[in-house]
Scaffold this motif. Structure first.
Motif, mmCIF file in Angstrom:
data_model
loop_
_atom_site.group_PDB
_atom_site.id
_atom_site.type_symbol
_atom_site.label_atom_id
_atom_site.label_comp_id
_atom_site.label_asym_id
_atom_site.label_seq_id
_atom_site.Cartn_x
_atom_site.Cartn_y
_atom_site.Cartn_z
ATOM 1 N N SER A 271 0.806 -1.224 0.000
ATOM 2 C CA SER A 271 0.000 0.000 0.000
ATOM 3 C C SER A 271 0.837 1.271 0.000
ATOM 4 C CB SER A 271 -0.936 0.019 1.215
ATOM 5 O OG SER A 271 -0.191 0.083 2.416
ATOM 6 N N TYR A 272 2.135 1.173 0.269
ATOM 7 C CA TYR A 272 2.999 2.348 0.310
ATOM 8 C C TYR A 272 3.410 2.749 -1.109
ATOM 9 C CZ TYR A 272 3.619 1.888 5.389
ATOM 10 O OH TYR A 272 3.419 1.824 6.745
ATOM 11 N N LYS A 273 3.418 4.052 -1.380
ATOM 12 C CA LYS A 273 3.774 4.562 -2.696
ATOM 13 C C LYS A 273 5.286 4.711 -2.833
ATOM 14 C CE LYS A 273 -0.492 5.307 -4.187
ATOM 15 N NZ LYS A 273 -1.058 4.605 -5.348
ATOM 16 N N LYS A 427 -8.125 -5.526 -8.219
ATOM 17 C CA LYS A 427 -9.208 -4.549 -8.112
ATOM 18 C C LYS A 427 -9.284 -3.826 -6.758
ATOM 19 C CE LYS A 427 -10.705 -5.183 -12.272
ATOM 20 N NZ LYS A 427 -9.623 -6.069 -12.731
ATOM 21 N N PRO A 428 -8.951 -4.459 -5.624
ATOM 22 C CA PRO A 428 -8.989 -3.716 -4.354
ATOM 23 C C PRO A 428 -7.969 -2.578 -4.323
ATOM 24 C CG PRO A 428 -9.033 -6.079 -3.951
ATOM 25 C CD PRO A 428 -8.719 -5.898 -5.400
ATOM 26 N N ALA A 429 -8.080 -1.746 -3.307
ATOM 27 C CA ALA A 429 -7.204 -0.585 -3.176
ATOM 28 C C ALA A 429 -5.738 -1.001 -3.107
ATOM 29 C CB ALA A 429 -7.579 0.201 -1.923
ATOM 30 N N LEU A 519 -10.874 -9.914 3.587
ATOM 31 C CA LEU A 519 -10.619 -8.602 4.185
ATOM 32 C C LEU A 519 -10.673 -7.498 3.134
ATOM 33 C CD1 LEU A 519 -7.724 -9.374 6.719
ATOM 34 C CD2 LEU A 519 -10.178 -9.194 7.173
ATOM 35 N N GLU A 520 -10.082 -7.757 1.972
ATOM 36 C CA GLU A 520 -10.091 -6.732 0.919
ATOM 37 C C GLU A 520 -11.501 -6.505 0.387
ATOM 38 O OE1 GLU A 520 -5.574 -7.049 -0.879
ATOM 39 O OE2 GLU A 520 -7.154 -8.261 -1.791
ATOM 40 N N THR A 521 -12.270 -7.573 0.280
ATOM 41 C CA THR A 521 -13.663 -7.424 -0.146
ATOM 42 C C THR A 521 -14.443 -6.609 0.872
ATOM 43 O OG1 THR A 521 -13.538 -9.587 -1.221
ATOM 44 C CG2 THR A 521 -15.733 -8.675 -0.857
ATOM 45 N N ALA A 522 -14.232 -6.906 2.148
ATOM 46 C CA ALA A 522 -14.916 -6.158 3.211
ATOM 47 C C ALA A 522 -14.530 -4.686 3.173
ATOM 48 C CB ALA A 522 -14.580 -6.762 4.572
ATOM 49 N N GLU A 523 -13.250 -4.399 2.915
ATOM 50 C CA GLU A 523 -12.818 -3.001 2.841
ATOM 51 C C GLU A 523 -13.509 -2.280 1.688
ATOM 52 O OE1 GLU A 523 -8.846 -0.224 2.163
ATOM 53 O OE2 GLU A 523 -8.665 -2.411 2.059
ATOM 54 N N MET A 524 -13.616 -2.951 0.540
ATOM 55 C CA MET A 524 -14.309 -2.345 -0.597
ATOM 56 C C MET A 524 -15.768 -2.042 -0.256
ATOM 57 S SD MET A 524 -12.805 -4.611 -3.793
ATOM 58 C CE MET A 524 -13.565 -3.621 -5.081
ATOM 59 N N LEU A 525 -16.421 -2.973 0.429
ATOM 60 C CA LEU A 525 -17.833 -2.782 0.779
ATOM 61 C C LEU A 525 -18.001 -1.678 1.815
ATOM 62 C CD1 LEU A 525 -18.826 -6.550 0.927
ATOM 63 C CD2 LEU A 525 -19.559 -4.883 -0.804
#
Length: 655
Positions: A271-273, A427-429, A519-525
């Motif tokens: 997640s770090y740029k 697709k997730p963040a 977890l990633e799906t939950a974050e998207m939702l």
């Protein structure tokens, strides 16, 4: 010349470097139990030298095997018998016009008393972290003894042919502990002021200069420990120490970040740029006159060039990028940047070494640390035809390696694009690095002339038409759907469908299964405004995920305040509710939900493999990736690589 800054000559003390790319030290756990460098380790480093680097700083190398053994397979140069083996490593790297530096290390409070049988040494009696062993405060005699071990080790390095040494003053190890106001609470000449806290190291530097003259010395330190606890180094305090080290006569400084309590600032999750910490290195470059080497989450040569153009550093520190693709520099120099296999930030390398105490590996490069096993790729395909069924990561990798062997490879993919599950996982963040991985793997296949057949199901008739001598089945897997009441209801969805945008659950949503996909799906939702309940049979959500990745994901997800039902098993689904069992008490628990999303893993699609085995009984058929067993991206790429490398070489093979 592509990337003129990156491929310009540079100097560190008396050393002339052919370009500005330097491999950073990364623990491999490839040494033997006595700390001796192994053939596997030598080939690992040689492969990176062959890839065009100017210099390699090898992994942390112990100067003390009495008071400092952080891991069983810690590389060491603490004894004279280490020197001969080290010469083999140095010679192997020098063969490809690449300099090599030994990073000299003492763990201090980070050592493992189980391996030494002794209490750890440290500047003060302060544990490296909560729950870790209490170290012994070093006496003046201890200090002098350990300083001599550093100086003696330099002599062994020089004898082995190393071009320089780097003194490891970063990441919470002994020298960094002396720098730190938190760990160093001494009241004598080694504690208090910045000059005193640097004295342990400046005396080592003076000892090296007295004994070995102008032999090049680098120091690695954390430019900013980025740890919000009083006493950890700030940027300003780090620069103050760096100026003292420059005055003491070092030839270059290697800037990392983080601390023993903040490893993410050193080796970041996905997640770090890139460049998020470049202000730190630039501050050191502006404050010092010696060359600055710095890591900055560098994934591609364009960004490396940008850092040099901006004056962030004098040399770019290449870490995980060298695990992902040891030919990073050569590909950049020859105009093949689009074929560089880039690090995806998954931390599998770190997980292997730090959590599992296993040798380093890389998700996207199956050869990393296995160069001995996969040394020479035989050109034995002779234009024979091979069919690969499925264009996910396993299929693409198998196709690539088979093409390198000289086979005519036909890659069948039933959808309109290659990538398979990568096209969902990206697709997730913060997962755009997976999109890039698909592009890179596709570019490699196109360059090799693989015949890619999109939107085409590979049935027996189609495959028979190309007359293959072997078949690789990489058709993936299907999501696990438990046989429970209500699971076939209209309010039940698969996580893969939700992530891909093919399904839109409504209202309050229960996400069942909290692996990374869940977890990633939950974050998207949650980000879309839904109220979410997390259901997990294990005692904690995110079971099995490497803590750095898990904590990074939960840091974002839990800010949305989902309801968590850890230790609960799904029993039934209704139109407006789900029923669970509390695994501890056996009690049934019912909660109201409008939609249910299942994220319970996958199982191989066995039917395709079985049908092909029946249709082609005389042809070697290999299942890889999720078609063989459910797993991670790295499992799929490794399966594909190994199949491509070994297909036709087994007992009774007809190829």
């Amino acid at each position: 010349m592509n990337y003129p800054k990156l491929f310009s000559e540079g100097r560190i003390g008396p050393l002339v470097l052919k370009n500005r790319g330097i491999m950073m030290p990364m623990a491999t756990d490839l040494a033997d139990k006595d700390g001796l460098v192994t053939k596997r380790q030598i080939r690992y480093y040689q492969e990176r030298a062959k890839g065009g680097l100017a210099m390699i700083i090898n992994e942390y190398t112990g100067v003390d095997d009495v008071d400092s053994i952080p891991s069983i397979h810690n590389l060491r140069i603490a004894r004279d018998y280490h020197t001969t083996a080290m010469e083999e490593l140095v010679d192997a790297v020098h063969m490809y016009d690449c300099k090599i530096v030994a990073q000299l290390h003492h763990g201090g409070a980070t050592s493992n008393p189980q391996f030494t049988g002794r209490q750890n040494l440290a500047p003060s009696a302060v544990p490296i972290a909560d729950g870790r062993p209490m170290p012994k405060e070093m006496t003046l005699e201890d200090i002098k003894r350990v300083q001599e071990k550093f100086i003696d080790a330099v002599g062994r390095c020089k004898k082995a042919g190393y071009d320089a040494v780097e003194l490891h003053g970063a990441h919470g190890y002994l020298i960094a502990q002396f720098f730190s106001k938190y760990y160093n609470r001494r009241q004598d000449q080694y504690g208090g002021s910045a000059t005193n806290r640097a004295r342990f190291l400046t005396e080592i530097i003076a000892g090296i200069r007295k004994r070995y003259g102008n032999y090049p010395i680098l120091v690695r330190m954390c430019g900013d420990e980025m740890t919000p606890v009083d006493g950890f180094l700030t940027l300003a305090e780090g620069i103050e120490i760096a100026r003292i080290l420059e005055k003491a006569g070092i030839d270059a400084i290697n800037i990392s970040n983080g601390s023993a309590r903040n490893g993410d600032a050193n080796c970041e999750p996905f997640s770090y740029k890139s460049g998020w910490k470049k202000h730190v290195a630039k501050a050191y470059k502006e404050a010092l006159n010696i060359p600055v080497i710095a890591t900055n989450t560098i994934k591609d040569p364009e960004f490396a060039e940008q850092l040099l153009e901006e004056g962030v550093c004098d040399f770019v520190g290449l870490g995980r990028s060298q695990l992902a693709d040891p030919y990073f520099m050569l590909k950049a120099a020859s105009g093949q940047s689009e074929e560089i296999r880039k690090c995806i930030g998954c931390l599998y390398c770190r997980e292997r070494v730090l959590r599992d105490a296993m040798p380093i590996r890389c998700t996207v490069n199956a050869r990393t640390a296995r160069e001995v096993e996969f040394d020479q790729l035989e050109k034995d395909g002779n234009g024979q035809t091979v069919a690969v069924i499925g264009g996910g990561p396993a299929g693409m990798e198998a196709a690539r390696v088979l093409a390198l062997r000289g086979f005519e490879v036909h890659l069948f993919e039933k959808t309109q694009q290659l990538g398979g599950t990568l096209n969902i996982a990206d697709k997730p963040a913060f997962k755009e690095k997976l999109t890039q991985l698909t592009r890179t793997m596709t570019a490699q296949l196109n360059q090799l002339g693989v015949i890619i057949k999109l939107n085409q199901l590979a049935d027996a008739k189609t495959i028979r038409g190309i007359k293959p001598v072997a078949i690789v089945v990489a058709c993936g897997a299907e999501p696990v759907v438990p046989k429970l009441p209500g699971v076939d209801g209209n309010n039940v969805y698969l996580a893969e469908e939700v992530v891909a945008g093919q399904a839109q659950p409504v209202g309050k949503i229960a996400v069942v299964g909290t692996g990374l996909t869940g977890l990633e799906t939950a974050e998207m939702l949650c980000s879309a405004g839904h109220e979410v309940a997390l259901v997990e049979m294990a005692p904690e959500i995110g079971p099995g995920i490497f803590p750095a990745i898990r904590n990074d994901e939960l840091g974002r997800l839990l800010s949305h305040k989902p309801t968590v039902y850890a230790g609960h098993k799904l029993l039934a689904i209704d139109v407006r509710s789900i029923t669970m069992e509390n695994m501890s008490s056996g009690e049934e628990v019912q909660i109201e939900v409008d939609s249910v999303v299942l994220a319970l893993g996958v199982r191989p699609r066995k039917q395709i493999y079985d049908e092909l085995k029946q249709a082609f009984p005389d042809i070697e058929i290999r299942a890889v990736g999720d078609a063989r067993r459910g797993g991670r991206i790295g499992d799929a790429i490794r399966d594909g690589f190994e199949a491509g490398y070994t297909l036709g070489k087994g007992s009774g093979s007809i190829i």
